[in-house]
Write a protein that holds these residues in place. Sequence first.
Motif, PDB file in Angstrom:
ATOM      1  N   ASP A 112       0.800  -1.222   0.000  1.00  0.00           N
ATOM      2  CA  ASP A 112       0.000   0.000   0.000  1.00  0.00           C
ATOM      3  C   ASP A 112       0.835   1.276   0.000  1.00  0.00           C
ATOM      4  O   ASP A 112       0.286   2.379  -0.117  1.00  0.00           O
ATOM      5  N   ARG A 113       2.147   1.119   0.117  1.00  0.00           N
ATOM      6  CA  ARG A 113       3.008   2.279  -0.168  1.00  0.00           C
ATOM      7  C   ARG A 113       3.436   2.247  -1.639  1.00  0.00           C
ATOM      8  O   ARG A 113       3.721   3.293  -2.228  1.00  0.00           O
ATOM      9  N   ILE A 114       3.500   1.076  -2.237  1.00  0.00           N
ATOM     10  CA  ILE A 114       3.844   0.997  -3.671  1.00  0.00           C
ATOM     11  C   ILE A 114       2.686   1.569  -4.497  1.00  0.00           C
ATOM     12  O   ILE A 114       2.890   2.361  -5.407  1.00  0.00           O
ATOM     13  N   ILE A 115       1.465   1.182  -4.148  1.00  0.00           N
ATOM     14  CA  ILE A 115       0.276   1.810  -4.746  1.00  0.00           C
ATOM     15  C   ILE A 115      -0.665   2.194  -3.607  1.00  0.00           C
ATOM     16  O   ILE A 115      -1.446   1.370  -3.125  1.00  0.00           O
ATOM     17  N   PRO A 116      -0.585   3.429  -3.146  1.00  0.00           N
ATOM     18  CA  PRO A 116      -1.436   3.875  -2.038  1.00  0.00           C
ATOM     19  C   PRO A 116      -2.880   4.093  -2.504  1.00  0.00           C
ATOM     20  O   PRO A 116      -3.151   4.177  -3.701  1.00  0.00           O
ATOM     21  N   ALA A 117      -3.754   4.211  -1.536  1.00  0.00           N
ATOM     22  CA  ALA A 117      -5.154   4.508  -1.839  1.00  0.00           C
ATOM     23  C   ALA A 117      -5.319   5.989  -2.123  1.00  0.00           C
ATOM     24  O   ALA A 117      -4.653   6.830  -1.521  1.00  0.00           O
ATOM     25  N   ASP A 118      -6.170   6.317  -3.078  1.00  0.00           N
ATOM     26  CA  ASP A 118      -6.741   7.670  -3.172  1.00  0.00           C
ATOM     27  C   ASP A 118      -8.229   7.427  -3.374  1.00  0.00           C
ATOM     28  O   ASP A 118      -8.779   6.605  -2.652  1.00  0.00           O
ATOM     29  N   ASP A 119      -8.880   8.067  -4.325  1.00  0.00           N
ATOM     30  CA  ASP A 119     -10.277   7.692  -4.518  1.00  0.00           C
ATOM     31  C   ASP A 119     -10.404   6.386  -5.300  1.00  0.00           C
ATOM     32  O   ASP A 119     -11.497   5.905  -5.553  1.00  0.00           O
ATOM     33  N   ARG A 167       9.003   5.157  -9.719  1.00  0.00           N
ATOM     34  CA  ARG A 167       8.507   3.836 -10.119  1.00  0.00           C
ATOM     35  C   ARG A 167       7.477   3.279  -9.149  1.00  0.00           C
ATOM     36  O   ARG A 167       6.902   2.224  -9.401  1.00  0.00           O
ATOM     37  N   TRP A 168       7.278   3.940  -8.035  1.00  0.00           N
ATOM     38  CA  TRP A 168       6.302   3.445  -7.061  1.00  0.00           C
ATOM     39  C   TRP A 168       5.748   4.633  -6.291  1.00  0.00           C
ATOM     40  O   TRP A 168       6.242   5.755  -6.418  1.00  0.00           O
ATOM     41  N   GLY A 169       4.722   4.364  -5.488  1.00  0.00           N
ATOM     42  CA  GLY A 169       4.179   5.394  -4.622  1.00  0.00           C
ATOM     43  C   GLY A 169       3.105   6.232  -5.298  1.00  0.00           C
ATOM     44  O   GLY A 169       2.720   5.989  -6.442  1.00  0.00           O
ATOM     45  N   MET A 170       2.637   7.216  -4.553  1.00  0.00           N
ATOM     46  CA  MET A 170       1.537   8.043  -5.051  1.00  0.00           C
ATOM     47  C   MET A 170       1.914   8.762  -6.343  1.00  0.00           C
ATOM     48  O   MET A 170       1.065   8.971  -7.220  1.00  0.00           O
ATOM     49  N   ALA A 171       3.185   9.144  -6.475  1.00  0.00           N
ATOM     50  CA  ALA A 171       3.593   9.857  -7.688  1.00  0.00           C
ATOM     51  C   ALA A 171       3.423   8.968  -8.920  1.00  0.00           C
ATOM     52  O   ALA A 171       3.029   9.441  -9.992  1.00  0.00           O
TER      53      ALA A 171
END
Lengths: 106, 548
Positions: free
Chosen positions: A11-18, B390-394
């Motif tokens: 969930d840090r690699i692809i965190p939640a947004d909407d 490559r990862w994260g909110m960005a």
Amino acid sequence: MDQQTLIAVLDRIIPADDFPSASQAGVQNYLAHILAREQRHNAAMIEGLIAELAAKNFAQRSADAQDALLKEYETASAFLQLIELVMEGYYAASDAPAWRMIGFRP
Amino acid sequence: MSNVEKYDAIIVGAGAAGLIVAALLAETGKQILILERGRKLTFDQVPRDHLRNHRYALYGHNTGPALDGHPRVRLSANGRPLQLAPHENGYHNNAMTVGGGTRVYGAMAWRFLPNDFRMASLYGVPQDSSMTDWPISYDDLEPFYDEAEWQIGCCGLAGENKFEGPRKRGYPMPPLRENPARRVMRGAAEKLGWSAFQPPFLINTQTYHRRAACPGCGHCVGFACPVDAKNGTHNTMLPRALATGRCTLVTEAFVERILTDARGVATGVSYFVDDNSPTSTQAIAKVIVVSAGAIESARLLLASASAREPHGLGNNHDIVGRNLQGHYYPGAQARFADPILDHIGPGVSVATCQFNHGNPNIIGGGMLANDFLRLPIVFNRTGLPPDTPRWGMANKRAMRELYSRSLTITGPVHEIPTPDARVTLDPNVRDKFGRRVIRLSGQVHLETIRTAHFMRDRAAEWLRAAGALEVWQNPITRYLSGGQHQAGTCRMGVDPKNSVTDSFGRVHGHENLFICDGSLHPTNGGFNPVLTIMALAFRNARHIALSL
């Protein structure tokens, strides 16, 4: 693998947004599947990474602290490979929420 | 000899060319056997798996062959053999199924330009290359391009591409729908003084031959069409062939060799049916047509060596399997301030032939166009600007913002043929039938790489003229080219000393043995080659019929 740590990392690699985070989209299931099959050769390496992060109490940290810790692993092949697999689980899943998120129309 | 089957013609390979030859011969009253190594697949049997398809084959394919038991060997630049499964880079698989590549292709329907047939006359023969003219001209092929466009079914707007050769008539269907990328890139081309137009496709834009029009789905190239609007040979020529009642299609049939008699005359073929049965079946015929794609057709000639031709049929001058070409695809990508994609497939909507020829100090050139719609995972891997985290909110934000706002311009370089890019038989590795497997070696000619750099710059120039916020270039490295556009390994020509077949695909020295697929192309044009493969099949089938 320590599931709590794994899910926190996902969930840090692809965190939640909407739209869903990686774990909300079920990427951990894809990971279990692919690490038992085509990516079996990378399973030990990724399990090692998660164990190392678990030992550093990754799941208990704040989001910012988690990101800061993961930045230290940005050149580690285990983390790079995990990122690849998470992206596969998130963007290549059939009828993924990610398709609606970015505008892909099946 | 009770299990020997007899036909007028045996066709090896039910792909772009083989099914055309089959239908035309069957319609003239001949008894035809088609042997196809793959299976006949329904729509549901060609999965929409984004990690296992002919556009992105990370873990597998959505057609044959099976991943196990069918290896090839790739010889690395330093001479080390590497064993590869069908979905791996360097294997150069073309879809093995009824219809071949046409089952899952993007269906772009290019005619080669008149100058594409005379590369050696125009540019000479670069060092270490096997550059040559075609033994036929555009004018010779024009009537058969027309047949392919009308009988298979093609959409487009004739006359728009001012570089195209003369044509008898237009397309049977109007072009695909207008989209934002076409509007923007057309404006940019006008600014640069380039001619840009909508590319032709073997896709229905209206009901044609009782099949539906394209619904514009996002799973076009690499997948099967859900409404059968994509015209391959499996849904056009195969039904015609079978309707005659004179055509037998055997699938999962692996042809191990062409049989020849003591005088060298081809008498039939020997094949395995893929049920793990250890015994092969023999079929005999008056004519054999090898139509298995440039890599497998070459394999079959090499594997059919006889006492009379110990290096393979038609290979007395060591040309079979050489000159393997595909298409190098240089490209540039860009992001725009506003959405430029409407996400309606197939996606390719604007092209230019401004740089196929006449480029200063460049040998040939190629067509440029925007790309097919990209699968989300492919965009994540290859479509984000180089500095994107490559990862994260960005990373997630970039995916959300840029998928609609990004465009790739790319296109096939007219490759400079080299004899070192080749298909041979591996001395060690065997397939599940116990036969020697294909070994691939060599890499593209350095002039191909030079053209690639030139074309990549033009792609970037076009995107900049379109007002892109950021433009970046895809890397260019030297490798062996082949893949879906594979060609050249049994080149046709006039002189048996430097070609494998005559101008109708008849193997030199073999009255009744023909090649009919991309193998025949002496050079492979700066375009997707399928319409040319089909046109040659329409032309050569008439000639083959004369042998029967």
